[in-house]
Design a protein around this motif. Sequence first.
Motif, PDB file in Angstrom:
ATOM      1  N   THR A  50     -10.574  13.147  42.179  1.00 32.20           N
ATOM      2  CA  THR A  50     -12.009  13.402  42.120  1.00 32.20           C
ATOM      3  C   THR A  50     -12.497  14.045  43.408  1.00 32.20           C
ATOM      4  OG1 THR A  50     -12.267  11.433  40.733  1.00 32.20           O
ATOM      5  CG2 THR A  50     -14.265  12.350  41.717  1.00 32.20           C
ATOM      6  N   PRO A  51     -13.131  15.237  43.352  1.00 36.08           N
ATOM      7  CA  PRO A  51     -13.686  15.851  44.558  1.00 36.08           C
ATOM      8  C   PRO A  51     -14.700  14.922  45.227  1.00 36.08           C
ATOM      9  CG  PRO A  51     -13.682  17.407  42.729  1.00 36.08           C
ATOM     10  CD  PRO A  51     -13.334  16.070  42.154  1.00 36.08           C
ATOM     11  N   ALA A  52     -14.766  14.979  46.535  1.00 36.35           N
ATOM     12  CA  ALA A  52     -15.651  14.084  47.283  1.00 36.35           C
ATOM     13  C   ALA A  52     -17.098  14.184  46.806  1.00 36.35           C
ATOM     14  CB  ALA A  52     -15.554  14.387  48.776  1.00 36.35           C
ATOM     15  N   ASP A  53     -17.541  15.394  46.506  1.00 35.75           N
ATOM     16  CA  ASP A  53     -18.928  15.587  46.078  1.00 35.75           C
ATOM     17  C   ASP A  53     -19.208  14.984  44.705  1.00 35.75           C
ATOM     18  OD1 ASP A  53     -19.397  16.916  48.422  1.00 35.75           O
ATOM     19  OD2 ASP A  53     -19.295  18.926  47.550  1.00 35.75           O
ATOM     20  N   ASP A  54     -18.143  14.696  43.943  1.00 37.84           N
ATOM     21  CA  ASP A  54     -18.318  14.155  42.590  1.00 37.84           C
ATOM     22  C   ASP A  54     -18.127  12.644  42.522  1.00 37.84           C
ATOM     23  OD1 ASP A  54     -18.882  16.597  41.483  1.00 37.84           O
ATOM     24  OD2 ASP A  54     -16.828  16.994  40.833  1.00 37.84           O
ATOM     25  N   MET A  55     -17.879  12.006  43.673  1.00 39.06           N
ATOM     26  CA  MET A  55     -17.644  10.562  43.646  1.00 39.06           C
ATOM     27  C   MET A  55     -18.863   9.796  43.143  1.00 39.06           C
ATOM     28  SD  MET A  55     -14.583   9.693  44.206  1.00 39.06           S
ATOM     29  CE  MET A  55     -14.835   7.929  44.427  1.00 39.06           C
ATOM     30  N   LYS A  56     -20.044  10.351  43.315  1.00 37.71           N
ATOM     31  CA  LYS A  56     -21.242   9.672  42.809  1.00 37.71           C
ATOM     32  C   LYS A  56     -21.214   9.562  41.298  1.00 37.71           C
ATOM     33  CE  LYS A  56     -24.056  13.930  42.903  1.00 37.71           C
ATOM     34  NZ  LYS A  56     -23.010  14.784  43.511  1.00 37.71           N
ATOM     35  N   TRP A  57     -20.570  10.546  40.617  1.00 36.37           N
ATOM     36  CA  TRP A  57     -20.445  10.482  39.163  1.00 36.37           C
ATOM     37  C   TRP A  57     -19.264   9.611  38.767  1.00 36.37           C
ATOM     38  CZ3 TRP A  57     -24.842  11.941  37.657  1.00 36.37           C
ATOM     39  CH2 TRP A  57     -25.483  13.036  38.201  1.00 36.37           C
ATOM     40  N   PHE A  58     -18.168   9.724  39.526  1.00 35.24           N
ATOM     41  CA  PHE A  58     -16.983   8.912  39.234  1.00 35.24           C
ATOM     42  C   PHE A  58     -17.317   7.428  39.279  1.00 35.24           C
ATOM     43  CE2 PHE A  58     -13.254   6.499  40.462  1.00 35.24           C
ATOM     44  CZ  PHE A  58     -12.251   7.008  39.658  1.00 35.24           C
ATOM     45  N   THR A  59     -18.142   7.021  40.225  1.00 38.84           N
ATOM     46  CA  THR A  59     -18.467   5.605  40.401  1.00 38.84           C
ATOM     47  C   THR A  59     -19.689   5.154  39.603  1.00 38.84           C
ATOM     48  OG1 THR A  59     -19.764   6.154  42.385  1.00 38.84           O
ATOM     49  CG2 THR A  59     -17.460   5.547  42.714  1.00 38.84           C
ATOM     50  N   ASP A  60     -20.210   6.021  38.772  1.00 35.53           N
ATOM     51  CA  ASP A  60     -21.387   5.683  37.957  1.00 35.53           C
ATOM     52  C   ASP A  60     -20.922   5.055  36.644  1.00 35.53           C
ATOM     53  OD1 ASP A  60     -23.643   5.557  36.388  1.00 35.53           O
ATOM     54  OD2 ASP A  60     -24.378   7.553  36.926  1.00 35.53           O
ATOM     55  N   GLU A  61     -21.053   3.726  36.548  1.00 38.13           N
ATOM     56  CA  GLU A  61     -20.552   3.025  35.361  1.00 38.13           C
ATOM     57  C   GLU A  61     -21.402   3.280  34.119  1.00 38.13           C
ATOM     58  OE1 GLU A  61     -23.337   0.046  37.330  1.00 38.13           O
ATOM     59  OE2 GLU A  61     -21.938   1.626  37.938  1.00 38.13           O
ATOM     60  N   THR A  62     -22.563   3.871  34.285  1.00 39.97           N
ATOM     61  CA  THR A  62     -23.364   4.222  33.113  1.00 39.97           C
ATOM     62  C   THR A  62     -22.950   5.589  32.564  1.00 39.97           C
ATOM     63  OG1 THR A  62     -25.105   5.218  34.492  1.00 39.97           O
ATOM     64  CG2 THR A  62     -25.304   2.866  33.963  1.00 39.97           C
ATOM     65  N   ARG A  63     -22.478   6.479  33.436  1.00 42.22           N
ATOM     66  CA  ARG A  63     -22.030   7.804  32.977  1.00 42.22           C
ATOM     67  C   ARG A  63     -20.625   7.709  32.369  1.00 42.22           C
ATOM     68  NH1 ARG A  63     -23.149  13.128  33.406  1.00 42.22           N
ATOM     69  NH2 ARG A  63     -21.412  14.601  33.565  1.00 42.22           N
ATOM     70  N   HIS A  64     -19.730   6.987  33.022  1.00 43.77           N
ATOM     71  CA  HIS A  64     -18.373   6.779  32.530  1.00 43.77           C
ATOM     72  C   HIS A  64     -18.223   5.283  32.247  1.00 43.77           C
ATOM     73  CE1 HIS A  64     -17.152  10.873  33.460  1.00 43.77           C
ATOM     74  NE2 HIS A  64     -17.694  10.743  34.659  1.00 43.77           N
ATOM     75  N   PRO A  65     -18.533   4.849  31.017  1.00 43.34           N
ATOM     76  CA  PRO A  65     -18.717   3.420  30.726  1.00 43.34           C
ATOM     77  C   PRO A  65     -17.436   2.606  30.552  1.00 43.34           C
ATOM     78  CG  PRO A  65     -19.124   4.723  28.757  1.00 43.34           C
ATOM     79  CD  PRO A  65     -18.909   5.701  29.867  1.00 43.34           C
ATOM     80  N   PHE A  66     -16.279   3.251  30.526  1.00 48.80           N
ATOM     81  CA  PHE A  66     -15.018   2.523  30.332  1.00 48.80           C
ATOM     82  C   PHE A  66     -14.051   2.844  31.464  1.00 48.80           C
ATOM     83  CE2 PHE A  66     -16.558   3.760  26.044  1.00 48.80           C
ATOM     84  CZ  PHE A  66     -16.956   2.502  25.607  1.00 48.80           C
ATOM     85  N   PHE A  67     -13.310   1.844  31.901  1.00 52.98           N
ATOM     86  CA  PHE A  67     -12.265   2.120  32.885  1.00 52.98           C
ATOM     87  C   PHE A  67     -10.897   1.929  32.261  1.00 52.98           C
ATOM     88  CE2 PHE A  67     -12.826  -2.461  33.626  1.00 52.98           C
ATOM     89  CZ  PHE A  67     -11.516  -2.909  33.763  1.00 52.98           C
ATOM     90  N   HIS A  68      -9.934   2.637  32.804  1.00 53.40           N
ATOM     91  CA  HIS A  68      -8.567   2.691  32.293  1.00 53.40           C
ATOM     92  C   HIS A  68      -7.767   1.538  32.892  1.00 53.40           C
ATOM     93  CE1 HIS A  68      -4.455   4.440  31.875  1.00 53.40           C
ATOM     94  NE2 HIS A  68      -4.963   5.054  30.824  1.00 53.40           N
ATOM     95  N   THR A  69      -7.157   0.691  32.063  1.00 51.74           N
ATOM     96  CA  THR A  69      -6.472  -0.508  32.547  1.00 51.74           C
ATOM     97  C   THR A  69      -5.017  -0.268  32.942  1.00 51.74           C
ATOM     98  OG1 THR A  69      -5.694  -1.148  30.349  1.00 51.74           O
ATOM     99  CG2 THR A  69      -7.888  -1.936  31.017  1.00 51.74           C
ATOM    100  N   ASN A  70      -4.453   0.860  32.557  1.00 53.32           N
ATOM    101  CA  ASN A  70      -3.022   1.143  32.720  1.00 53.32           C
ATOM    102  C   ASN A  70      -2.153   0.302  31.795  1.00 53.32           C
ATOM    103  OD1 ASN A  70      -1.902   3.303  34.193  1.00 53.32           O
ATOM    104  ND2 ASN A  70      -0.672   1.901  35.419  1.00 53.32           N
ATOM    105  N   ASN A  71      -2.766  -0.313  30.779  1.00 49.55           N
ATOM    106  CA  ASN A  71      -2.014  -0.914  29.673  1.00 49.55           C
ATOM    107  C   ASN A  71      -1.965   0.129  28.564  1.00 49.55           C
ATOM    108  OD1 ASN A  71      -2.418  -3.196  31.260  1.00 49.55           O
ATOM    109  ND2 ASN A  71      -3.979  -4.059  29.907  1.00 49.55           N
TER     110      ASN A  71
END
Length: 469
Positions: free
Chosen positions: A276-297
Amino acid sequence: MSDKGLEAAAVRMRAAGMPELFIRVFGEYYRQLEEGSTGLIPEHSIQPVTAVADARGIEPPVSEQAEALRHTVFIKLNGGLGTSMGMDRAKSLLPVRTGPPDGAMLSFLDIIAGQVRHVRSAFGVRMPLIFMDSFRTQRDTLAALAAYPDLVQEGLPLDFVQHQEPKLRVDNLEPVDWPEDPSLEWCPPGHGDIYVSLLDTGLLDTLIERGYRYACTSNADNLGAAPDGRIAAWFAASGAPYAPEVCERTPADRKGGHLARRISDGRIVLRDTAQTPADDMKWFTDETRHPFFHTNNLWFDLRALREVLNEGGGMAGLPLIRNQKTVDPSNPDSPQVYQIECALGAIVERFDGALPVLVDRSRFLPVKTTDDLLLLRSDAYELGEDFQLRLVPQAAPLVELDSRYYKRMADFDARFPHGAPSLREATRLAVTGDWTFGSEVHLRGDVELVARDPQTIADGTVLDAGVEA
């Protein structure tokens, strides 16, 4: 410069016994690195994944669960040393907590073995358990697993070893030399190496020939990812070639990787922090924009995986992750190196019909720091006869330990000589400074400890509020 570096790396890998297929894979990533590829996925190139399948609360018939498990192999990713916690052995050897049948202290490996043996007995199946070790973890892992001879399946190995590659100097992309400890000149190429390893060891073909259709993979330090007949039955019935497990994101999960849909071709992709580009970390860490996280299962169809690999000439074609570190992780003044890596879950973009599936949060209990370990060792969790960890309070308390005094296992254990305090009634434990905990210490509510000088909490103390010393 780069031709010289690639040739030198190939010579080293051949001398170490690496197969030509892997050397070819390494060469592809090397060329990307040489051309300046960073593997970054900018926000403007993707759309959030907001709808997934939901496997929470499903209860397929027991017969369907047993049938799915009968054709499933359980693979644990076990290449990590836990160096961030000051360890120099496989992290999976770390004692986690006491458990059945006699209250002995159990490691990750002990608990994983218990989970698999329980499911085998409960469903009457001989589901294989196979570890993907690294060159650093194999010996100790197999020695520990010798206590469970019944885990071995006739005709199948208990483990296979992922490949190894040279670390590359940042300044000239040549393999680094580190005479002080030559083993540190090498690194595993990330969990995404599993696919090429399964292929060139012949294990993928062997599993298919022996009648196995599905595989479930997960990290060895995630004890929540136990074999689950319900999800196995769901996956078998779905017909999907690949299904990554996801959980609902909370503010505590802002650093976790997420799935997204690439705008250019509509494919689902995995994006991690390093991509993730540094300038986009605000979107990467926005749990409302990206509502699911990857568990690696992950669940995948073995036949579909073989087709994907054959189409790529044996290569999975996963996106590059350029990981910059020092050659000696404990020495910040040692040379800067690149480790060429790829992520296990990145293969999602290679499958038509990949189907992310929402699972209960209990399937995600990774131990990445001593904060996580303290929580699992505490009475906030109970370990059942099925060797599954279950949260006792309605919500897990948040643990934040001062990394200056608790990051490394030796320091952590010295400050909890009697084990973890009671956290069952706590909502938060934040520790700043050097605190040593006595026996039978109980915490309730939001507890914050702040100290300028070393402090000891007496045996039997009950803490209800913040303490400053």
